[in-house]
Design a protein around this motif. Structure first.
Motif, PDB file in Angstrom:
ATOM      1  N   VAL A   1       0.861  -1.111   0.048  1.00 16.17           N
ATOM      2  CA  VAL A   1      -0.070  -0.045   0.103  1.00 16.17           C
ATOM      3  C   VAL A   1       0.799   1.162   0.029  1.00 16.17           C
ATOM      4  O   VAL A   1       1.916   1.296   0.691  1.00 16.17           O
ATOM      5  CB  VAL A   1      -1.081   0.066   1.355  1.00 16.17           C
ATOM      6  CG1 VAL A   1      -1.956   1.411   1.214  1.00 16.17           C
ATOM      7  CG2 VAL A   1      -1.638  -1.262   1.356  1.00 16.17           C
ATOM      8  N   ARG A   2       0.574   2.120  -1.198  1.00 16.51           N
ATOM      9  CA  ARG A   2       1.649   3.410  -1.435  1.00 16.51           C
ATOM     10  C   ARG A   2       0.603   4.479  -0.961  1.00 16.51           C
ATOM     11  O   ARG A   2      -0.333   4.793  -1.957  1.00 16.51           O
ATOM     12  CB  ARG A   2       2.107   3.235  -2.517  1.00 16.51           C
ATOM     13  CG  ARG A   2       3.457   2.301  -2.540  1.00 16.51           C
ATOM     14  CD  ARG A   2       4.183   2.199  -3.772  1.00 16.51           C
ATOM     15  NE  ARG A   2       5.060   1.012  -3.892  1.00 16.51           N
ATOM     16  CZ  ARG A   2       4.754   0.089  -4.529  1.00 16.51           C
ATOM     17  NH1 ARG A   2       3.745  -0.459  -4.899  1.00 16.51           N
ATOM     18  NH2 ARG A   2       5.760  -0.862  -4.439  1.00 16.51           N
ATOM     19  N   ALA A   3       0.721   5.354   0.007  1.00 15.41           N
ATOM     20  CA  ALA A   3      -0.061   6.830   0.303  1.00 15.41           C
ATOM     21  C   ALA A   3       0.690   7.525   1.016  1.00 15.41           C
ATOM     22  O   ALA A   3       0.367   7.437   2.330  1.00 15.41           O
ATOM     23  CB  ALA A   3      -1.488   6.264   0.597  1.00 15.41           C
ATOM     24  N   ASP A   4       1.684   8.262   0.676  1.00 14.74           N
ATOM     25  CA  ASP A   4       2.342   9.156   1.436  1.00 14.74           C
ATOM     26  C   ASP A   4       3.251   8.229   2.246  1.00 14.74           C
ATOM     27  O   ASP A   4       3.383   8.640   3.465  1.00 14.74           O
ATOM     28  CB  ASP A   4       1.699   9.960   2.185  1.00 14.74           C
ATOM     29  CG  ASP A   4       1.027  11.173   1.090  1.00 14.74           C
ATOM     30  OD1 ASP A   4       1.549  11.479   0.164  1.00 14.74           O
ATOM     31  OD2 ASP A   4       0.058  11.929   1.891  1.00 14.74           O
ATOM     32  N   GLY A   5       3.763   7.220   1.742  1.00 17.04           N
ATOM     33  CA  GLY A   5       4.378   6.386   2.730  1.00 17.04           C
ATOM     34  C   GLY A   5       4.147   4.826   2.209  1.00 17.04           C
ATOM     35  O   GLY A   5       3.232   4.751   1.105  1.00 17.04           O
ATOM     36  N   GLU A   6       4.784   3.844   2.555  1.00 16.38           N
ATOM     37  CA  GLU A   6       4.402   2.508   2.050  1.00 16.38           C
ATOM     38  C   GLU A   6       4.261   1.540   3.145  1.00 16.38           C
ATOM     39  O   GLU A   6       5.020   1.507   4.331  1.00 16.38           O
ATOM     40  CB  GLU A   6       5.868   2.228   1.292  1.00 16.38           C
ATOM     41  CG  GLU A   6       5.496   0.716   0.765  1.00 16.38           C
ATOM     42  CD  GLU A   6       6.602   0.300  -0.442  1.00 16.38           C
ATOM     43  OE1 GLU A   6       7.349  -0.838  -0.340  1.00 16.38           O
ATOM     44  OE2 GLU A   6       6.936   1.219  -1.247  1.00 16.38           O
ATOM     45  N   VAL A   7       3.298   0.560   3.039  1.00 17.11           N
ATOM     46  CA  VAL A   7       3.091  -0.512   4.197  1.00 17.11           C
ATOM     47  C   VAL A   7       2.932  -1.872   3.528  1.00 17.11           C
ATOM     48  O   VAL A   7       2.286  -1.922   2.291  1.00 17.11           O
ATOM     49  CB  VAL A   7       1.747  -0.172   4.814  1.00 17.11           C
ATOM     50  CG1 VAL A   7       1.494  -1.251   5.838  1.00 17.11           C
ATOM     51  CG2 VAL A   7       1.955   0.976   5.767  1.00 17.11           C
ATOM     52  N   THR A   8       3.578  -2.994   3.670  1.00 21.53           N
ATOM     53  CA  THR A   8       3.298  -4.104   3.245  1.00 21.53           C
ATOM     54  C   THR A   8       2.765  -4.947   4.216  1.00 21.53           C
ATOM     55  O   THR A   8       3.234  -5.249   5.179  1.00 21.53           O
ATOM     56  CB  THR A   8       4.602  -4.936   2.847  1.00 21.53           C
ATOM     57  OG1 THR A   8       5.752  -4.874   4.015  1.00 21.53           O
ATOM     58  CG2 THR A   8       5.423  -3.877   1.780  1.00 21.53           C
ATOM     59  N   LEU A   9       1.758  -5.662   3.754  1.00 22.41           N
ATOM     60  CA  LEU A   9       0.869  -6.729   4.376  1.00 22.41           C
ATOM     61  C   LEU A   9       0.842  -7.951   3.707  1.00 22.41           C
ATOM     62  O   LEU A   9       0.918  -8.144   2.424  1.00 22.41           O
ATOM     63  CB  LEU A   9      -0.338  -6.332   4.852  1.00 22.41           C
ATOM     64  CG  LEU A   9      -0.554  -4.830   5.460  1.00 22.41           C
ATOM     65  CD1 LEU A   9      -1.816  -4.483   5.596  1.00 22.41           C
ATOM     66  CD2 LEU A   9       0.055  -4.906   6.948  1.00 22.41           C
TER      67      LEU A   9
END
Length: 286
Positions: free
Chosen positions: A44-52
């Protein structure tokens, strides 16, 4: 005393050769051997990045949808996601500390509901938002302080470390980012055809509420959802991608972009397919 290390080095070299042999063998048979996927399936990329992983992503999308359906602001979604990150790593746990269960590790003995109800992610998220709404001034609190007012944890500051990741997820899942949720789906689809489309429609109605009357009838090839604006469209598009692994979703189109399960990326629409800003198109595996 001098320690002889040659046998250790030899074992390590043999292990490396063995691992390389597996890679060569897989390549020699055209990659037909399905090895476990390395790394997270969703980014997920939206003013930053998260992986799940896929399970975490689906749970995060449901938490966000329930918040939007209850007309809670994006900040509330951030608090809810940070709480679920800390309590369960966004996994719907069957047990925990004492009688705690579910995404938020809510306790039946503390009046949160029966274990069966708490393990329904929609119910659990709804109970969390209801409790948060009763906290006076929660909107102006730090994420961890707002979460603690609801959870009453023995570790009151632990929620803050998930604030940034939760803000990224909330921005994407509430529709404030474009093509932000990308999940790669491999292996045999969970469902196909009309059964897959029906599962998508049922899941959307459960998460977004009975007010979702803009969803079309499930067909053998998928379904469509009419939307009033682009933000709402990306809410639904990102929700669909987040739940793709359990529903048999193969492709999503919206606002001149499309996502497909094979590569997991949002790309410009090509060929004869069409997309617009007023309709989210979901296709399922046949």
């Amino acid at each position: 005393m001098c320690v002889r290390r040659k046998p250790v080095v030899l074992v390590a070299l043999l292990a490396l050769v063995g691992a390389l042999g597996v890679v060569v063998a897989v390549n020699s048979i055209g990659g037909k051997l399905n090895l476990p996927r390395l790394g997270p399936e969703c980014t997920v990329r939206a003013d930053g990045e998260v992986t799940l992983d896929l399970v975490q992503m689906a749970n995060a999308a449901t938490i966000a949808a329930v918040g939007v359906r209850r007309k809670m602001p994006e900040r509330a979604v951030v608090v809810a996601l940070a709480t679920a990150f800390q309590e369960s790593k966004l996994e719907n746990l069957e047990s925990g500390d004492r009688d705690s269960v579910g995404l938020f590790q809510q306790r039946p003995s503390q009046g949160w509901g029966t274990p069966e109800k708490i393990q329904d992610p929609r119910y659990a998220a709804g109970k969390f938002y209801s409790s948060l709404k009763k906290v006076k001034g929660w909107e102006r609190m730090r994420v961890t302080d707002a979460a603690q007012k609801v959870q009453r944890s023995a570790y009151p500051n632990a929620y803050e470390k998930w604030a940034d990741e939760s803000a990224v997820l909330a921005k994407a899942l509430t529709g404030d980012a474009i093509g932000a949720v990308e999940c790669t789906i491999s292996g045999e689809p969970a469902l196909r055809g009309a059964a897959a489309a029906t599962a998508l429609a049922d899941g959307m109605r459960l998460d977004w509420g009975n007010g979702l009357d803009s969803i079309g009838s499930a067909r053998a090839d998928g379904l469509t959802v009419a939307v009033k604006d682009v933000k709402i469209g990306w809410r639904y598009a990102h929700w669909l991608v987040s739940h793709a692994s359990g529903t048999g979703l193969s492709r999503v189109r919206f606002a001149s972009l499309e996502w497909n399960a094979a590569d997991g990326k949002w790309q410009p629409v090509t060929g004869e397919r069409t997309a617009d800003n007023g309709t989210v198109v979901a296709e399922v595996f046949s």
